[in-house]
Design a protein around this motif. Sequence first.
Motif, PDB file in Angstrom:
ATOM      1  N   GLY A  19       0.891  -1.251   0.150  1.00 32.29           N
ATOM      2  CA  GLY A  19       0.155  -0.187  -0.159  1.00 32.29           C
ATOM      3  C   GLY A  19       0.725   1.393  -0.066  1.00 32.29           C
ATOM      4  N   ARG A  55      -7.403   1.812   7.289  1.00 31.08           N
ATOM      5  CA  ARG A  55      -7.560   1.979   5.917  1.00 31.08           C
ATOM      6  C   ARG A  55      -6.198   1.867   5.194  1.00 31.08           C
ATOM      7  N   ILE A  57      -4.397   2.462   1.471  1.00 32.85           N
ATOM      8  CA  ILE A  57      -4.593   2.904   0.156  1.00 32.85           C
ATOM      9  C   ILE A  57      -3.537   2.627  -0.843  1.00 32.85           C
ATOM     10  N   ARG A  58      -3.977   2.210  -2.018  1.00 35.75           N
ATOM     11  CA  ARG A  58      -3.104   1.537  -2.981  1.00 35.75           C
ATOM     12  C   ARG A  58      -3.670   2.078  -4.235  1.00 35.75           C
ATOM     13  N   SER A  61      -7.506   2.988  -4.802  1.00 33.77           N
ATOM     14  CA  SER A  61      -8.228   2.112  -4.345  1.00 33.77           C
ATOM     15  C   SER A  61      -8.122   2.010  -2.901  1.00 33.77           C
ATOM     16  N   THR A  62      -8.966   1.894  -2.036  1.00 30.78           N
ATOM     17  CA  THR A  62      -9.049   1.839  -0.696  1.00 30.78           C
ATOM     18  C   THR A  62      -9.532   0.685   0.031  1.00 30.78           C
ATOM     19  N   ALA A  86      -7.550  -4.040  -0.197  1.00 34.01           N
ATOM     20  CA  ALA A  86      -7.045  -2.979  -1.075  1.00 34.01           C
ATOM     21  C   ALA A  86      -6.560  -3.656  -2.613  1.00 34.01           C
TER      22      ALA A  86
ATOM     23  N   SER B  47     -13.384   1.320  -3.139  1.00 34.33           N
ATOM     24  CA  SER B  47     -13.045   1.066  -1.738  1.00 34.33           C
ATOM     25  C   SER B  47     -13.720  -0.197  -1.339  1.00 34.33           C
TER      26      SER B  47
END
Lengths: 462, 454
Positions: A19, A55, A57-58, A61-62, A86, B47
């Motif tokens: 991530g 969370r 994030i990459r 996208s989360t 992710a 998400s």
Amino acid sequence: MIDASVLERVLAAALRTGGDFAEVFAEDRLVSSAQLDDGKVEEFTSGRERGAGIRVIRGASTGFAHTADLSEVGLREAAAAAAAAAEGGGAGTKTVGLTRRTVVRTHDIATFPETIGKRDKAEMLLRADVAARAEGSAIEQVSAGYADSRRKILVANSDGLLAEDDQVRVRFSVSCVAVGDSGRQSAFEGPGGTIGFEFFDRYPPEETARLAARRAITLLDARPAPSGELPIVLERGAGGVMFHEACGHGLEADLVGRDASVFKGRLGQQVASPLVTIIDDGTFAEEWGTYAIDDEGQTAQRNVLIENGILTDYMWDLVRARREGRPSSGNGRRQTYQYLPMVRMTNTYLPRGETDPADIISDTPYGVYCVQLGGGSVDTASGDFVFGVTEAYLIEDGKITAPLRQAQLIGNGPEVLTLIDAVGNDFATWPGTCGKDGQGVPVSSGQPTLRIARMTMGGTAS
Amino acid sequence: MSVGAGVDLEALAARVVANARPGEQVETYVVRSRETEVKVFGGHVESVSVAGVQGAGIRVIIGGCQGYAWAGSLDADVVLETLAEARDNAGFGTPDEHIGLATREEAASVGAVEGLDLWRDDLASITTEAKVALALDLERRALGLDTRVRGVESAEYGDSMVESAIANSLGLASAARRTTASCSVVTMAGEGSETRTAYGFSAGRTFGDLDPDQAARDAVERTVRILGGRKVPSAKLPVIVDPLVCTSLLGLYGAALNGEGIIKGRSMFAGRDGERVGGDAITLVDDPTEPRAFGASPFDSEGIPTRRTPLIVDGMLRGFLHNVYTGRRSGAGTTGSAVRGFKSAPGVGARALRLTPGNRTLAELMSDAGEALYVQSVSGLHSGTNIVSGDFSVGAVGLMIRDGVLAEPVREVTIASTLQRILLDLTVGSDEVWLPGSAVGVPLLVGEMALSGS
């Protein structure tokens, strides 16, 4: 709430699948409330909720997971679940070193609600009941609610941020039913603040009760509201919700980013009457939507969104701001640790202008004077919005005359903003709960007395 | 099978109420859910959220005084602390002789409905990848159906598996579980400065029930047909509401038929039992035993079996919804209509409202109506309506009806009347739609409403 060394290890674990960014948001929320109805304190309720949302994030996208278990084991499990969720994947080793951010508070809490006995809280309800019923025998029913919350939050992220806040809120509401020959009417008043029990020095329960009771009694004589377009004068405070709907939501960067706002691509352009300046201010001392840091650990700010009619900026959360290479505006919020944050308003208002409010009314030959609004809603893509009017009067020959029954006002945000033709030199705010995508957060809105040259009122009188 | 950590909900609830002291009534409600939510945007996952939520709510009654406490945890120590807090809270309520927990006698007044099948084991075995693929497919379909669609504001998939148990110290215990799955999409269409949006969805008890193609088609159809909509002059005219709008409208009537509002005078129906409130053809029931209803449930939130409750029969007001408290206070008895989350004591609410369908199809209602407005969505339902006074004024988006068919689109108008008048002037269509929420959708024709526009 959680040791920095634990947080560092959890963040490193969250980034193990490659991530770009990881965050731990921990929350410990204590609430207490009491409800009076029918002259009786129905019950006291207390609740507690603790947990963390993690969370990862990459790219765009989360992955998100949350847990009620704040132990290192519980946090690592949630971190692994978020990392797995992710998109994509990969491997990486990152170390995170946290630096605690100093949090500046806009005001101090004088009396934490948990230091007040339950009997004293109940007393506020009983005082409201007595005061409301004293307004007249037409008052048939009184209900009153007391609620306080203390929300301690902690945010740690892989940028090295570590910040904590302690948010205390108190709200008191009274709703009354009045009965007369014309039927039954109900009315509501519900002040609130990011403030301790000193709230009641500012808003004595009797005051709130009288406002609700008088409003319900007034409505017994109300006639059907007009149907069609006419000038609308919004009393100070009452109309803040209009700006919340007419442009606030449309200036949220997430909606702008997905092309779902009429204000997209309009920065630097004239989008409102030159009389209109709109500010969203998370640092407004003691207001219902105030905090020191947002739910992404960013410092609350005063953000000018529209200045003299020119669109100057949108509201941002951290994720979208990072993507655009700009700082967050401190508007990333979430209902609880169980939700992902998104762009939300805080206290949104139009500052005072120069005209005497009395002149605005006397300068209006025919129209509607709105004293209290219910909630509203907006379709940000088209800009069409509505809000309910719960206390209003006709304006005839420059004078406030007959009370009107409840009705909806409908308009188009960009159009209504250009139709504001008078702004008063008074000011008040109004607290509410803003709902977006299934999450509710406390916000306030405010404005001076002002006039909209024309809007459509959805009454039944022709 | 079960979801989440291995706490036995029924055993936990029973263990808590076993701590009731002499002279004390204790009720425990425990709930656990597992939820997945996927959002996609622009062909990518925005998400994925996978989460378990759990909580306990405890009610203690001592000498007619009620206290309540809740915690977002099923940890045994936390739950026992919550019991202590609820007990303390009970010391500050006002005594009320009607306050009390559900008794076994009250629960035995009707038998619980058998065979309500609200749980699908297979939902637990659907992979996150499959859920993501469905959401992406939904977005792609919505974008490909019509060249006027210029974007998708949101495309989502969500599901939940919820289990709960209730036990009280009077010996009543019940458990329930349900699964739900849904997908929804909001499409944007328009040319130039105009953008219109509309919503389409599909819902069921499990993944396999979903029809993303239908959701996309509904959203696109509802978006493109309102393109070019204009404000029209104010007028009084007949209005036909879409089944989706019907469920919202029924929600307002359901709230007004809530026994709590009735005994406290907070309803336009207070004091009107037995009176005429609708036309001869209007019959409204709440029936959570109906298996097709999304709100179906064998027990209510106090452990009382649910049942079919007639509210309006042939236009006459015949009943209200009650929980144990409002049922005792009004003398009518509980109707098994307690509803709650774990964060509050049980209230009263409808689960499956249903108007007896009429014999006119939507097409027939449209040809009956003459020049009329077809309303596909409303806004401001909670700000412009009032179940105490009956005032009803909402923003409306839809199309004019001319010569029995949909004609030009209409925007930025309101429709207004009173809830009382609407019921007296209502024709119920024949085509029912089983929708998520607490009411069954059916097209409705309202004889006259005030449209406010230019």
